[in-house]
Structure formats: C-alpha cells, structure tokens
Motif scaffolding. Structure first.
Motif, short mmCIF file in Angstrom:
data_model
loop_
_atom_site.label_atom_id
_atom_site.label_comp_id
_atom_site.label_asym_id
_atom_site.label_seq_id
_atom_site.Cartn_x
_atom_site.Cartn_y
_atom_site.Cartn_z
N ALA A 147 1.03 -1.36 0.01
CA ALA A 147 0.06 -0.09 -0.11
C ALA A 147 0.88 1.29 -0.06
N PRO A 148 1.36 1.71 -1.11
CA PRO A 148 2.12 2.69 -1.38
C PRO A 148 1.73 4.12 -0.55
N SER A 186 -6.35 3.52 9.79
CA SER A 186 -6.26 4.10 8.58
C SER A 186 -5.07 3.36 7.45
N ASP A 187 -4.13 2.96 7.96
CA ASP A 187 -3.08 2.16 7.21
C ASP A 187 -3.89 0.84 6.49
N ILE A 188 -4.61 0.19 7.51
CA ILE A 188 -5.29 -1.09 7.15
C ILE A 188 -6.34 -0.70 6.15
N HIS A 240 -7.35 -3.42 -2.15
CA HIS A 240 -7.53 -4.92 -2.57
C HIS A 240 -9.36 -5.08 -2.87
N GLY A 241 -10.04 -4.08 -2.74
CA GLY A 241 -11.40 -4.22 -2.75
C GLY A 241 -12.13 -4.83 -2.05
#
Length: 151
Positions: free
Chosen positions: A105-106, A140-142, A149-150
């Motif tokens: 997740a860049p 928020s990262d998760i 990944h939808g």
C-alpha cells in the motif's frame, strides 16, 4: 544362443496361430498376428537380442544403469526442492526486489480521509478519547490496504 532359439520358437508359434486364423477366414487378424510373430525374428537378425542378452548378464551394464538411476533421482529431487522454495536463488532475489519496489500500500501513509480544512490542528482532549483517536489513526493504514484490494 538360447535367446535366439526362444525368439525363433515364439515366431514359429505366432505364424502357426496366424495360419489357423487365416484358415477361419479372418484374414485381417491373421495378418496382424503374423506381423507380431515376425518381430522376434527381426530382433534376432539385427543383433539386438544378443546385445540385450549380453547387457542383462553384465555387471558393468547394471552399474551403469544404477549410476543413471542415481543421476535421474538427483535431478528429480533438486527440481522438487526448487519448486518448494519458489525458484532458484536468483529468481527469489528478483522476486524480493520486485516486492520491495511494489509496496503493498504505497499510499497507506497518506491520510485516508483526504485533506481537511487548512486550519490549525485541533488540540486533543485529554483522557479516554485520545486513545480512541490514536487507534483510529492506526487503522487508516489497514483501511487503505483493504480498499486497494477491494475489500
């Protein structure tokens, strides 16, 4: 010498069966049986039967077959291990380098809610509420990863 005699006897018996089959008016089957019956004689005339007989009773030939078997076993074993590990060392190194380049997740470190108002950041209230706000920031990262990944 014995192998050649056995092959000749098998061919003679096969030709006899072919003759009986032809007598019963089954010419196609008789021709097929005759073809099979002539194979042992052909093998004797080419010298293949003598070579096979010499090979079957030669300890050197059996040692050679053993070495070939060990070589095949080594090839098969290394192939299985390579598949389980995910390729050769070079392929694994390239895969790891590609994984580093393409992060999961860049944009995960960017704010997931977008840019807020340009005002100064609000002071956090002390007490229980601050722990919940910090936990929301951690998720928020998760959330970014799941959105990517939808999910």
């Amino acid at each position: 010498m014995i192998a050649e005699t056995v092959c000749s006897a098998v061919s003679a018996a096969g030709l006899g069966i072919a003759a009986v089959t032809a007598y019963r008016k089954r010419f196609l089957a008789a021709a097929r049986i005759a073809a099979y019956a002539l194979i042992p004689v052909g093998l004797v005339l080419t010298g293949l039967v003598e070579w096979l007989a010499d090979t079957a009773f030669s300890p050197t030939a059996w040692a050679g077959f053993g070495v070939l078997g060990i070589a095949w076993l080594l090839f098969a074993t290394t192939r299985v291990v390579e598949r389980r590990r995910g390729g050769t060392r070079k392929e694994r190194r390239e895969t790891r380098a590609a994984a580093r380049r393409d992060a999961v997740a860049p944009t995960a470190s960017a704010p997931s809610l977008g840019a807020g108002p340009p005002s100064a950041p609000a002071a956090r209230p002390a007490g229980r509420g601050s722990g919940k706000a910090r936990a929301d920031e951690d998720f928020s990262d998760i959330e970014a990863i799941l959105k990517k990944h939808g999910i």
